[in-house]
Design a protein around this motif. Structure first.
Motif, PDB file in Angstrom:
ATOM      1  N   LEU A  25      50.647  19.648  13.427  1.00 32.78           N
ATOM      2  CA  LEU A  25      50.046  19.150  14.663  1.00 32.78           C
ATOM      3  C   LEU A  25      50.995  19.365  15.837  1.00 32.78           C
ATOM      4  N   PRO A  26      50.478  19.748  17.006  1.00 29.73           N
ATOM      5  CA  PRO A  26      51.338  19.840  18.191  1.00 29.73           C
ATOM      6  C   PRO A  26      51.712  18.455  18.680  1.00 29.73           C
ATOM      7  N   THR A  27      52.816  18.356  19.404  1.00 27.51           N
ATOM      8  CA  THR A  27      53.256  17.071  19.940  1.00 27.51           C
ATOM      9  C   THR A  27      53.173  17.107  21.452  1.00 27.51           C
ATOM     10  N   GLU A  28      52.867  15.937  22.016  1.00 25.30           N
ATOM     11  CA  GLU A  28      52.844  15.804  23.476  1.00 25.30           C
ATOM     12  C   GLU A  28      54.218  15.398  23.969  1.00 25.30           C
ATOM     13  N   LYS A  29      54.613  15.960  25.099  1.00 29.12           N
ATOM     14  CA  LYS A  29      55.851  15.519  25.723  1.00 29.12           C
ATOM     15  C   LYS A  29      55.619  14.207  26.441  1.00 29.12           C
ATOM     16  N   SER A  30      56.573  13.306  26.297  1.00 30.65           N
ATOM     17  CA  SER A  30      56.430  11.996  26.916  1.00 30.65           C
ATOM     18  C   SER A  30      56.460  12.098  28.435  1.00 30.65           C
ATOM     19  N   THR A  31      55.601  11.301  29.070  1.00 32.28           N
ATOM     20  CA  THR A  31      55.596  11.241  30.538  1.00 32.28           C
ATOM     21  C   THR A  31      56.519  10.138  31.048  1.00 32.28           C
ATOM     22  N   HIS A  32      57.160   9.435  30.130  1.00 28.69           N
ATOM     23  CA  HIS A  32      58.070   8.346  30.501  1.00 28.69           C
ATOM     24  C   HIS A  32      59.501   8.858  30.403  1.00 28.69           C
ATOM     25  N   ASN A  33      60.127   9.038  31.545  1.00 31.16           N
ATOM     26  CA  ASN A  33      61.487   9.559  31.548  1.00 31.16           C
ATOM     27  C   ASN A  33      62.496   8.523  31.064  1.00 31.16           C
ATOM     28  N   LYS A  34      62.279   7.284  31.425  1.00 29.71           N
ATOM     29  CA  LYS A  34      63.205   6.228  31.023  1.00 29.71           C
ATOM     30  C   LYS A  34      62.414   4.958  30.775  1.00 29.71           C
ATOM     31  N   VAL A  35      62.547   4.412  29.593  1.00 29.61           N
ATOM     32  CA  VAL A  35      61.794   3.224  29.215  1.00 29.61           C
ATOM     33  C   VAL A  35      62.748   2.137  28.769  1.00 29.61           C
ATOM     34  N   ASP A  36      62.624   0.956  29.375  1.00 36.10           N
ATOM     35  CA  ASP A  36      63.413  -0.190  28.943  1.00 36.10           C
ATOM     36  C   ASP A  36      62.754  -0.804  27.716  1.00 36.10           C
ATOM     37  N   ILE A  37      63.484  -0.830  26.611  1.00 36.20           N
ATOM     38  CA  ILE A  37      62.927  -1.362  25.371  1.00 36.20           C
ATOM     39  C   ILE A  37      62.956  -2.883  25.409  1.00 36.20           C
ATOM     40  N   ASP A  38      61.855  -3.489  25.040  1.00 39.02           N
ATOM     41  CA  ASP A  38      61.699  -4.949  25.047  1.00 39.02           C
ATOM     42  C   ASP A  38      62.315  -5.535  23.774  1.00 39.02           C
ATOM     43  N   TRP A  39      63.667  -5.570  23.726  1.00 37.78           N
ATOM     44  CA  TRP A  39      64.351  -6.011  22.511  1.00 37.78           C
ATOM     45  C   TRP A  39      64.069  -7.476  22.195  1.00 37.78           C
ATOM     46  N   THR A  40      63.993  -8.306  23.221  1.00 39.03           N
ATOM     47  CA  THR A  40      63.730  -9.732  22.984  1.00 39.03           C
ATOM     48  C   THR A  40      62.374  -9.941  22.321  1.00 39.03           C
ATOM     49  N   LEU A  53      55.621   2.488  21.003  1.00 40.32           N
ATOM     50  CA  LEU A  53      56.411   3.715  20.966  1.00 40.32           C
ATOM     51  C   LEU A  53      55.520   4.956  20.959  1.00 40.32           C
ATOM     52  N   GLY A  54      54.374   4.856  20.289  1.00 38.59           N
ATOM     53  CA  GLY A  54      53.477   6.002  20.213  1.00 38.59           C
ATOM     54  C   GLY A  54      52.899   6.395  21.555  1.00 38.59           C
ATOM     55  N   ASP A  55      52.657   5.409  22.441  1.00 40.77           N
ATOM     56  CA  ASP A  55      52.139   5.708  23.777  1.00 40.77           C
ATOM     57  C   ASP A  55      53.205   6.333  24.677  1.00 40.77           C
ATOM     58  N   ARG A  56      54.457   6.198  24.317  1.00 41.43           N
ATOM     59  CA  ARG A  56      55.550   6.683  25.167  1.00 41.43           C
ATOM     60  C   ARG A  56      56.226   7.932  24.613  1.00 41.43           C
ATOM     61  N   PHE A  57      56.206   8.066  23.308  1.00 35.25           N
ATOM     62  CA  PHE A  57      56.828   9.211  22.677  1.00 35.25           C
ATOM     63  C   PHE A  57      55.782   9.912  21.800  1.00 35.25           C
ATOM     64  N   SER A  58      56.183  10.799  20.989  1.00 35.73           N
ATOM     65  CA  SER A  58      55.254  11.559  20.159  1.00 35.73           C
ATOM     66  C   SER A  58      54.656  10.690  19.056  1.00 35.73           C
ATOM     67  N   ARG A  59      53.318  10.545  19.049  1.00 36.90           N
ATOM     68  CA  ARG A  59      52.659   9.785  17.985  1.00 36.90           C
ATOM     69  C   ARG A  59      52.843  10.477  16.639  1.00 36.90           C
ATOM     70  N   ARG A  60      52.844  11.794  16.661  1.00 35.07           N
ATOM     71  CA  ARG A  60      53.038  12.537  15.414  1.00 35.07           C
ATOM     72  C   ARG A  60      54.392  12.232  14.793  1.00 35.07           C
ATOM     73  N   ASN A  61      55.454  12.272  15.610  1.00 41.37           N
ATOM     74  CA  ASN A  61      56.795  12.021  15.092  1.00 41.37           C
ATOM     75  C   ASN A  61      56.973  10.570  14.641  1.00 41.37           C
TER      76      ASN A  61
END
Length: 484
Positions: free
Chosen positions: A193-208, A77-85
């Motif tokens: 800390l500033p946050t980076e905007k995610s570069t992933h517009n849509k991510v399929d979560i690996d629920w399994t 999740l940190g690589d796709r969304f804000s690591r700070r959040n």
């Protein structure tokens, strides 16, 4: 100075700027490391009040297991969304587990609280280190690696010291209540800390994968923990449990290969340059946490030391770990080659464990040998962390850092579980219903014999770590800077 918005580490950063970032992530890292071992010296007092001696290992194992299950999820999740959040979310979950643990009236509720703590703790260390990795290039990271390793050593080994004093002069509940103001302050610092905007517009979560992985790890740790006293190792129940684990592992690996957005970086994990350092991390953690958790119990039960004294006797281990980590960072900064440092270090640890298992036990001698154990153990974490982060590159920073944390958590869980199962199995007439008074009233020679055999087993694990580290290819970190 670094552009904090872009998070690029292509430029050199000043020590002042590094210390500014480090001061922000310092508290989450401290909480993660301290709470892995904080209850080591407090365990006898907790068991005395709550009962449930047979569940006491799960005070540590439950936390480590939950950490192992959640850490790759935070990295993904940190690589796709804000690591700070995501780090703030982890702190909130951690504080919830602290409150439940502080209010526990039974060992089962305490273990539940520790598991929830671990679910938050899984993101504290890995996300903090990933945030630092965004801003500091590899060749400078070696220079600053002593800060991380020293923090981890002081917090992990200092945890039992703090726990011993708190239990002696206050009560064990304060070990959890003190986390709440620390979490509040840490969150207020992180919000700067500033946050980076995610570069992933849509991510399929690996629920399994997210469901299979914690079930798989829980099955394995239960087998390691309960084997030998909850059921016989060579029994039908044991075979069913380990068979279930093997089946789940096969299904999980097949599933991870097929899914498009898997949270485990399998393509990286297949590389020799990655899986050998991760294996070294696993074996190192098995040795370190078995020593941290059971050495205070050994000193209290085998030699009659109180909680604070047994915690103080761990200080040489802390000093040794800091010395090993600091020296490792300096050598890598000058040479750029981390290969032989953990080989030499874990060889020293192997000899120290052998002496702990063979020499007549005296508290002062045990503390002195702990120093040499620490020197060797302190060389592993900084060398392996620098190598895998440099090899993976910035694009995979969060996930590969989480893999290092995962290896460390799994090693700690399995080392603690195996050591505990071995020790309790070697003590005559010990059972699930045995109390702390049973151990205190057992013949001293039985206790000492059980622990010395455990130290000899730890020596074998440390030797395997040294051999594994020697198999790693020789790589210069300075040749990898084009990835950054």
């Amino acid at each position: 100075m670094l552009n904090s918005q872009s998070g690029t580490a292509s430029q050199l950063v000043s020590k002042k700027y590094f210390l500014h970032i480090f001061s922000i992530v310092f508290l989450p890292m401290l909480l993660a490391a301290v709470d892995q071992t904080l209850l080591a010296t407090a365990t006898p007092s907790i068991v005395n009040e709550l009962g449930g001696m047979h569940l006491s290992s799960w005070i540590i194992i439950g936390y480590l297991l939950a950490t192992a299950a959640s850490v790759p999820i935070y990295g993904w999740l940190g690589d796709r969304f804000s690591r700070r959040n995501m780090l703030i979310v982890a702190l909130i979950v951690f504080s919830l587990g602290s409150i439940i643990s502080a209010l526990a009236q039974s060992m089962s509720v305490l273990v539940l609280g520790r598991i929830i703590q671990g679910l938050g703790g899984g993101g504290l260390m890995s996300l903090s280190q990933a945030l630092i990795g965004e801003f500091v290039p590899p060749r400078q990271r070696a220079r600053f690696q002593g800060y991380f390793a020293s923090l981890f050593a002081v917090a992990s080994i200092g945890g039992p010291v703090i726990g011993g004093f708190v239990v002696t002069y206050l009560s064990w509940q304060w070990l959890f209540w003190v986390n709440i103001p620390i979490v509040i302050f840490a969150i207020s610092r992180l919000r700067s800390l500033p946050t980076e905007k995610s570069t992933h517009n849509k991510v399929d979560i690996d629920w399994t994968g997210l469901i299979l992985f914690p079930i798989m790890m829980t099955t394995l740790i239960y087998w390691l923990t309960a084997g030998g006293h909850g059921f016989a190792w060579l029994s039908l129940q044991s075979a069913i449990i380990i068979g279930t684990f093997v089946l789940l592992t096969m299904v999980f690996l097949i599933q991870q290969k097929k899914v498009r957005h898997s949270f485990l970086p399998l393509t990286l994990l297949y590389k020799k340059e990655i899986y050998i350092p991760l294996t070294s991390t696993f074996l190192f953690a098995a040795c370190l946490f078995a020593l941290i958790f059971f050495l205070p119990i050994y000193l209290q039960i085998g030699f009659g030391a109180n909680a604070s004294t047994s915690g103080l006797l761990l200080l040489p281990l802390t000093i040794g770990s800091i010395t090993g980590a600091y020296t490792t960072g300096k050598i890598i900064h000058k040479t750029g080659v981390p290969k032989w440092i953990p080989v030499i270090g874990m060889s020293i640890t192997t000899v120290a464990f052998l002496l702990l298992g063979l020499l007549p036990p005296v508290p002062a001698l045990i503390a002195g040998l702990g120093f040499f154990c620490g020197i060797g153990l302190g060389t592993v974490m900084p060398s392996t962390q620098l190598l895998i982060q440099s090899l993976a590159g910035k694009a995979n920073l969060g996930r590969i850092t989480s893999m290092a944390s995962l290896s460390r958590s799994l090693g700690a869980s399995m080392g603690t579980a195996l050591f505990g199962a071995l020790i309790y199995a070697l003590i005559p007439n010990f059972s699930d219903n045995s109390s702390i008074e049973f151990l205190l009233n057992s013949p001293r020679e039985h206790i000492i014999n059980a622990f010395q055999i455990g130290f000899l087993v730890a020596a074998i694990i440390a030797f395997c770590c040294a051999i594994n580290a020697a198999l790693a290819p020789r790589i210069s970190l300075y040749d990898l800077e084009d990835k950054w």
